[in-house]
Design an enzyme around this catalytic site. Structure first.
Site, PDB file in Angstrom:
ATOM      1  N   GLU A  92      59.836 121.218  25.335  1.00 32.36           N
ATOM      2  CA  GLU A  92      59.280 122.557  25.235  1.00 32.36           C
ATOM      3  C   GLU A  92      59.609 123.209  23.903  1.00 32.36           C
ATOM      4  OE1 GLU A  92      59.034 123.283  29.994  1.00 32.36           O
ATOM      5  OE2 GLU A  92      60.250 124.661  28.836  1.00 32.36           O
ATOM      6  N   CYS A 120      61.532 128.208  18.570  1.00 32.98           N
ATOM      7  CA  CYS A 120      62.650 127.420  19.093  1.00 32.98           C
ATOM      8  C   CYS A 120      62.141 126.007  19.366  1.00 32.98           C
ATOM      9  CB  CYS A 120      63.154 128.091  20.364  1.00 32.98           C
ATOM     10  SG  CYS A 120      64.542 127.246  21.104  1.00 32.98           S
ATOM     11  N   CYS A 168      69.363 115.556  27.151  1.00 30.36           N
ATOM     12  CA  CYS A 168      70.548 115.601  26.293  1.00 30.36           C
ATOM     13  C   CYS A 168      71.680 114.871  27.000  1.00 30.36           C
ATOM     14  CB  CYS A 168      70.964 117.049  26.018  1.00 30.36           C
ATOM     15  SG  CYS A 168      72.399 117.186  24.919  1.00 30.36           S
ATOM     16  N   CYS A 191      76.681 119.748  29.030  1.00 37.43           N
ATOM     17  CA  CYS A 191      77.361 121.036  29.178  1.00 37.43           C
ATOM     18  C   CYS A 191      77.016 121.563  30.572  1.00 37.43           C
ATOM     19  CB  CYS A 191      76.911 122.015  28.088  1.00 37.43           C
ATOM     20  SG  CYS A 191      77.195 121.359  26.422  1.00 37.43           S
ATOM     21  N   CYS A 215      73.952 124.061  31.373  1.00 35.66           N
ATOM     22  CA  CYS A 215      72.699 123.858  30.637  1.00 35.66           C
ATOM     23  C   CYS A 215      71.732 122.999  31.449  1.00 35.66           C
ATOM     24  CB  CYS A 215      73.006 123.197  29.291  1.00 35.66           C
ATOM     25  SG  CYS A 215      71.519 122.697  28.398  1.00 35.66           S
ATOM     26  N   CYS A 265      66.365 131.178  26.934  1.00 33.64           N
ATOM     27  CA  CYS A 265      67.261 130.130  26.520  1.00 33.64           C
ATOM     28  C   CYS A 265      67.929 129.456  27.718  1.00 33.64           C
ATOM     29  CB  CYS A 265      68.318 130.773  25.649  1.00 33.64           C
ATOM     30  SG  CYS A 265      69.305 129.622  24.815  1.00 33.64           S
TER      31      CYS A 265
HETATM   32  N1  SAH Z   1      72.353 121.276  21.814  1.00 34.54           N
HETATM   33  C1  SAH Z   1      72.445 122.371  20.933  1.00 34.54           C
HETATM   34  C2  SAH Z   1      71.179 123.184  20.812  1.00 34.54           C
HETATM   35  C3  SAH Z   1      70.399 123.456  22.050  1.00 34.54           C
HETATM   36  S1  SAH Z   1      71.059 124.584  23.204  1.00 34.54           S
HETATM   37  C4  SAH Z   1      73.618 123.249  21.311  1.00 34.54           C
HETATM   38  O1  SAH Z   1      74.177 123.088  22.391  1.00 34.54           O
HETATM   39  O2  SAH Z   1      73.996 124.073  20.486  1.00 34.54           O
HETATM   40  C5  SAH Z   1      70.912 126.175  22.397  1.00 34.54           C
HETATM   41  C6  SAH Z   1      71.913 127.199  22.898  1.00 34.54           C
HETATM   42  O3  SAH Z   1      71.628 127.621  24.246  1.00 34.54           O
HETATM   43  C7  SAH Z   1      73.344 126.663  22.938  1.00 34.54           C
HETATM   44  O4  SAH Z   1      74.242 127.614  22.432  1.00 34.54           O
HETATM   45  C8  SAH Z   1      73.538 126.453  24.421  1.00 34.54           C
HETATM   46  O5  SAH Z   1      74.879 126.404  24.765  1.00 34.54           O
HETATM   47  C9  SAH Z   1      72.810 127.622  25.017  1.00 34.54           C
HETATM   48  N2  SAH Z   1      72.502 127.482  26.439  1.00 34.54           N
HETATM   49  C10 SAH Z   1      72.251 126.359  27.117  1.00 34.54           C
HETATM   50  N3  SAH Z   1      71.986 126.629  28.409  1.00 34.54           N
HETATM   51  C11 SAH Z   1      72.064 127.967  28.547  1.00 34.54           C
HETATM   52  C12 SAH Z   1      71.874 128.865  29.648  1.00 34.54           C
HETATM   53  N4  SAH Z   1      71.541 128.411  30.855  1.00 34.54           N
HETATM   54  N5  SAH Z   1      72.013 130.181  29.428  1.00 34.54           N
HETATM   55  C13 SAH Z   1      72.325 130.644  28.197  1.00 34.54           C
HETATM   56  N6  SAH Z   1      72.508 129.848  27.124  1.00 34.54           N
HETATM   57  C14 SAH Z   1      72.393 128.521  27.291  1.00 34.54           C
HETATM   58 FE1  SF4 Z   2      72.957 119.405  25.205  1.00 35.34          FE
HETATM   59 FE2  SF4 Z   2      72.531 121.623  26.577  1.00 35.34          FE
HETATM   60 FE3  SF4 Z   2      74.993 121.032  25.750  1.00 35.34          FE
HETATM   61 FE4  SF4 Z   2      73.124 121.783  23.958  1.00 35.34          FE
HETATM   62  S1  SF4 Z   2      73.962 123.047  25.602  1.00 35.34           S
HETATM   63  S2  SF4 Z   2      74.566 120.058  23.803  1.00 35.34           S
HETATM   64  S3  SF4 Z   2      71.288 120.879  24.885  1.00 35.34           S
HETATM   65  S4  SF4 Z   2      73.790 119.862  27.231  1.00 35.34           S
END
Ligand code: SAH
Ligand code: SF4
Length: 388
Positions: A105, A118, A125, A129, A132, A355
């Site tokens: 997306e 974005c 991934c 995390c 996420c 996000c």
């Molecule tokens: N993988 C990279 C970039 C993609 S995620 C990273 O982790 O930085 C982009 C941002 O969105 C990151 O800071 C991530 O931690 C945050 N993010 C992911 N899931 C989220 C959620 N459910 N609510 C708010 N922020 C989130």
């Molecule tokens: Fe991967 Fe989501 Fe962690 Fe970013 S926040 S590194 S997209 S698992």
């Protein structure tokens, strides 16, 4: 005398070379290998990226034989827009079908005279995390450079920008969609070089941001290849908590990550730049006043600004977004400590574009992929944008 039937040899699309993701130097090499002049690459880049043209026949400043040759051996192949959704607040989201049938997306967020796109870098991934939704999906594959820059190409073309003279549709790009950009290093570097190249999208390097959760060895070598803005996904003020919610921290703890990000800044010519520290606020996990104070102490004297992201929920996440009061309290502690702190406002909520909601529920996503493969969709189906 009868002429023998002319045999036309055509190269199948799959074995043609895709020029969309090629950087300026790669395209120069391509034309030199064809026995053409180097500057052909400049002409072709302008057609592809400035004017959105894919059809070589329309590239009128190339000779007829070269156009014919290119049509035989090359393509300009963006990924396909599977679905397009417009939010009430002007945010536009695309589900983009990449080869193999998966969807990624991209989201365009207009704000005054700016519009931030974005962009995704991987399908899924591997870093997992805990908060996420992309992480929950697991890793499928890296996107190619063409699939990454193709998101910019599609976003711009979807607005008919070239014809309407509407001006710059995309003013900023953030690598904050699906995936960890530093785990797809080469393709991300190539795509970012096109974002900043005057012959492509000409964005200033300050307006292209790479966000990483902390793949330190690749961050250590990023400065050799790129000088874009950097965002670090911190989310915790200490290793004990970060180990739990950002598992890559067990390999590369906070001190190493912050040192590596600082070294990246130090390598830049513009000495006024700072790292954006991203901090997703999870109710009852990392949003207390004490944790705000601990974060302030950790980042004291560190060249940064802080971006607080109230958690965006998704089904079965196991987390909650903090109350507005909790967010304000956290913000206040950091602001009082002298930091520049922004709170990311949720945009495109009605279309799940906020996000962390980019994927939606995994099962649902899989079903949608299947529907797409079957040629059906319950949303607007927009065909791949054609040459303009
Ligand atoms: N993988 C990279 C970039 C993609 S995620 C990273 O982790 O930085 C982009 C941002 O969105 C990151 O800071 C991530 O931690 C945050 N993010 C992911 N899931 C989220 C959620 N459910 N609510 C708010 N922020 C989130
Ligand atoms: Fe991967 Fe989501 Fe962690 Fe970013 S926040 S590194 S997209 S698992």
């Amino acid at each position: 005398m009868t002429e023998p039937d002319q045999i036309i040899v055509t190269t199948p699309a799959s074995s043609r070379v895709n020029l969309l993701g090629m950087t300026r130097s790669q395209l120069e090499d391509f034309f030199l290998d064809l026995g053409e002049k180097r500057f052909r690459s400049q002409q072709v880049m302008k057609w592809i990226h400035h004017r959105g043209v894919r059809d070589f026949a329309l590239m009128t400043d190339l000779s007829q034989p070269l156009r014919a040759r290119l049509a035989e051996i090359a393509d300009v192949l963006p990924p396909e827009i599977a679905e397009q959704h417009d939010s009430r607040d002007g945010t536009r989201k695309w589900a983009i079908a990449v080869e193999g049938g998966s969807l990624v997306e991209a989201v365009l967020i207009p704000e005054g005279d700016r519009a931030t796109l974005c962009v995704s870098s991987q399908v899924g991934c591997s870093l997992d995390c805990t908060f996420c939704s992309t992480g929950k999906q697991g890793f499928q594959r890296d996107l190619t450079a063409a699939e990454i820059i193709g998101q910019v190409w599609l976003a711009i073309n979807s607005y008919d920008a070239w014809q309407s003279g509407k001006g710059r549709v995309v003013t900023n790009v953030v690598m904050m969609g699906m995936g960890e950009p530093l785990l797809n290093f080469d393709n991300v570097v190539s795509a970012m070089s096109l974002m900043c190249d005057d012959l492509a999208y000409g964005l200033s390097k300050r307006k292209v941001t790479l966000s990483t959760s902390g793949v330190v060895p690749n961050l250590d070598r990023l400065a050799e290849w790129a000088d874009v803005s950097l965002a670090v996904s911190l989310h915790a003020p200490n290793d004990a908590l970060r180990d739990q919610i950002v598992p890559i921290n067990r390999k590369y703890p906070i001190a190493r990550l912050l040192a590596s990000a600082k070294a990246y800044l130090d390598a830049q010519t513009d000495k006024k730049r700072v790292v954006t520290i991203e901090y997703t606020l999870l109710a009852g996990v990392n949003d207390s006043v004490d944790q705000a104070k601990e974060l302030a102490a950790l980042l004291q004297d560190y060249p940064c600004k802080i971006n607080l992201i109230p958690f965006n929920d998704f089904p079965n996440s196991g987390y909650k977004r903090p109350s507005g009061n909790a967010v304000s309290r956290f913000w206040q502690v950091l602001t009082d400590a002298g930091f520049v702190v922004t709170v990311r406002t949720t945009r495109g909520d009605d279309i799940d574009a906020a996000c962390g909601q980019l994927v939606g529920e995994v099962v649902d996503r899989t079903r949608r992929s299947e529907r797409h493969r079957a040629g059906r969709s319950d949303h607007t189906l927009v065909g791949s944008s054609e040459a303009r």
